[in-house]
Write an enzyme that holds these catalytic residues in place. Structure first.
Site, mmCIF file in Angstrom:
data_model
loop_
_atom_site.group_PDB
_atom_site.id
_atom_site.type_symbol
_atom_site.label_atom_id
_atom_site.label_comp_id
_atom_site.label_asym_id
_atom_site.label_seq_id
_atom_site.Cartn_x
_atom_site.Cartn_y
_atom_site.Cartn_z
ATOM 1 N N ASP A 439 40.879 40.793 38.997
ATOM 2 C CA ASP A 439 42.307 41.041 38.806
ATOM 3 C C ASP A 439 42.735 42.135 39.792
ATOM 4 O O ASP A 439 42.348 43.296 39.645
ATOM 5 C CB ASP A 439 42.539 41.486 37.359
ATOM 6 C CG ASP A 439 44.013 41.667 37.025
ATOM 7 O OD1 ASP A 439 44.834 41.762 37.947
ATOM 8 O OD2 ASP A 439 44.334 41.717 35.811
ATOM 9 N N HIS A 440 43.547 41.757 40.779
ATOM 10 C CA HIS A 440 43.901 42.704 41.837
ATOM 11 C C HIS A 440 44.899 43.765 41.383
ATOM 12 O O HIS A 440 45.202 44.706 42.122
ATOM 13 C CB HIS A 440 44.481 41.956 43.048
ATOM 14 C CG HIS A 440 44.151 42.595 44.354
ATOM 15 N ND1 HIS A 440 43.971 43.952 44.497
ATOM 16 C CD2 HIS A 440 43.969 42.073 45.601
ATOM 17 C CE1 HIS A 440 43.699 44.243 45.758
ATOM 18 N NE2 HIS A 440 43.678 43.123 46.446
ATOM 19 N N ARG A 441 45.413 43.633 40.167
ATOM 20 C CA ARG A 441 46.311 44.674 39.655
ATOM 21 C C ARG A 441 45.547 45.939 39.297
ATOM 22 O O ARG A 441 46.111 47.044 39.307
ATOM 23 C CB ARG A 441 47.055 44.163 38.415
ATOM 24 C CG ARG A 441 47.980 42.984 38.663
ATOM 25 C CD ARG A 441 48.537 42.431 37.370
ATOM 26 N NE ARG A 441 47.492 41.945 36.476
ATOM 27 C CZ ARG A 441 47.720 41.445 35.258
ATOM 28 N NH1 ARG A 441 48.963 41.366 34.809
ATOM 29 N NH2 ARG A 441 46.718 41.027 34.510
#
Length: 467
Positions: A439-441
């Site tokens: 998850d790049h968040r």
């Protein structure tokens, strides 16, 4: 842990007559006297067996209409989105009317049966069921057409019961049957009878007080297989494996849950990082301790957990899109393919549990997963997921991120590879490819790169795995 059936009151005619004749002083006498004039007939609702469950399928009714029930007694087996679970009643009484038959589907919170407090109320409950639930019960029946069990054998648990009677008939009663009225068996044993097509009434239990356990069913099935004609076995196997081409098959409950999760994962911005890890030392360790019951899955889970200890952000998760949680436990979920879907049994606190206990736990979880007997906490508490297709010879692949978690690692096969050594020579090493989807968040490229470096060091020098 079995779940309790929720119920609500339905006023009976006797209750209404009592309430009209009650005087004001009777109400002042306290709640106890008022409860005595409450309704005698209760609705049994479809329980929510997990946080994601919206509907459930009736696998089988443990009790029949008219049977007397005691509080805490198993009444029905319900298929949720991930497992089959025995559901218990919360009240004493009689199972007056079954409103959703075996194979039927009902929404969470909808009535599936009526419970009468006394035998005198049973007839009235049946009348109420026929008048008030004719329309709701028509929908589940339409959703489960007659031919469906033939097309999807793994979801036709209830339909297997009649076939089991033809397998063998050794004895109709045994020490746990209470004269043939009731068969006492563990939920796993009941599940095995459906899978192995064994008549539960023909199995003699060896558990406490004659209770039938899994090993009793397996032993009985083995005896039946030995005496069964070989051509019939082949015919049965061919029939189960047959697929009618050109047919439209509705999703099972589990497939529906997987579909919803995959669609939800599409809303998460993800990225992928791959890494090549030399496995010579890990392979040597596995060969050395395999005889002690250690599995490669436990080795990979343990190595992953130890690496996550040093990189807590990779073990974190985001649910609301506004914040993320550093999980306090490292629970490794491992994807397992089962009939009709996919499930991820969880090895909890994998960083703290020793390798041998972890292996034993994994075998137990796999057995329960295949029998669809996992409890919610055994499949929905993962903080990091591992998906391994190496046993199929797959060298590399990408995995889809499960909602609510930060990362999932796809593991390929370990294969002999020609490599250049540090001294400029050519050598051969066993290597595997791992690809992590994150998850790049909340996780960035440098985080994954650092985590994979740590994982590679642990696998290439696995001495810490056995501590």
């Amino acid at each position: 842990m079995a779940h309790l059936l929720k119920t609500s009151f339905l006023p009976s005619s006797q209750t209404l007559r009592r309430s009209h004749s009650s005087s004001a002083p009777a109400l002042i006498s306290g709640r106890r006297s008022r409860l005595q004039v409450q309704a005698k007939i209760r609705e049994i609702f479809m329980p929510a067996l997990s946080s994601t469950m919206t509907e459930g399928k009736i696998v089988s009714w443990v009790k029949s209409e008219g049977d007397k029930l005691s509080k805490g007694e198993s009444v029905v087996v319900v298929e949720s989105d991930k497992a089959d679970m025995d559901v218990e009643t919360f009240y004493d009484g009689y199972l007056a009317s079954i409103m959703v038959e075996e194979g039927g589907i009902a929404a969470v919170g909808s009535a599936i049966a009526l419970l009468a407090e006394t035998e005198e109320e049973i007839a009235e409950a049946k009348a109420k069921a026929s008048s008030s639930t004719a329309a709701p019960t028509a929908a589940p029946a339409a959703a489960t057409p007659e031919p469906q069990p033939e097309k999807i054998p793994d979801n036709a648990g209830p339909a297997v019961v009649p076939k089991a009677a033809a397998v063998a008939a050794v004895s109709s009663t045994h020490p746990a049957s209470e004269g043939g009225k009731r068969i006492v068996a563990s939920p796993y044993a009941k599940k095995l009878t459906r899978e192995l097509k064994v008549d539960l009434g023909a199995v003699v239990g060896t558990g406490p007080l004659g209770r039938i356990v899994a090993k009793d069913v397996e032993a009985f099935a083995a005896q039946v297989t030995e005496v069964a004609p070989e051509p019939s076995v082949r015919k049965s196997a061919d029939a189960e494996a047959g697929i009618e081409l050109g047919t439209v098959v509705p999703f099972t409950t589990m497939q529906g849950a997987v579909s919803r999760n995959m669609l939800e994962s599409l809303s998460v911005p993800t990225f992928r990082v791959g890494y090549t890890i030399t496995t010579d030392a890990l392979d040597a360790l596995y060969k050395k301790i395999k005889s002690k019951g250690v599995t490669m899955t436990a080795l990979l889970a343990k190595a992953t957990a130890l690496a996550l200890v040093k990189h807590p952000v990779v073990n974190s998760g985001c649910r609301d899109g506004k914040s993320f949680t550093y999980n306090s436990s490292i629970n490794i979920a491992v994807a397992v393919a089962i009939d009709g879907g996919l499930i991820t049994p969880v090895l909890q606190d994998a960083d703290k549990v020793d390798l041998y206990s972890l292996s034993r736990k994994w075998k137990e979880l796999v057995d329960k997963a295949r029998a669809k007997q996992l409890q919610p906490h055994e499949y929905n508490t993962g903080t990091f997921t591992v998906s391994n297709l190496g046993m199929f010879g797959v060298d590399r692949f990408d995995a889809i991120l499960p909602p609510g978690t930060g990362a999932i690692m796809a593991v390929g096969a370990s294969q002999p590879t020609v490599v250049g050594t540090k001294d400029g020579r050519i050598g051969r090493k066993n290597q595997m490819q791992v690809n992590v989807t994150a998850d790049h968040r909340i996780i960035y490229g440098a985080d994954l790169a650092s985590f994979l470096q740590t994982l590679a060091k642990i696998i290439e020098d696995p001495k810490d795995l056995t501590f």
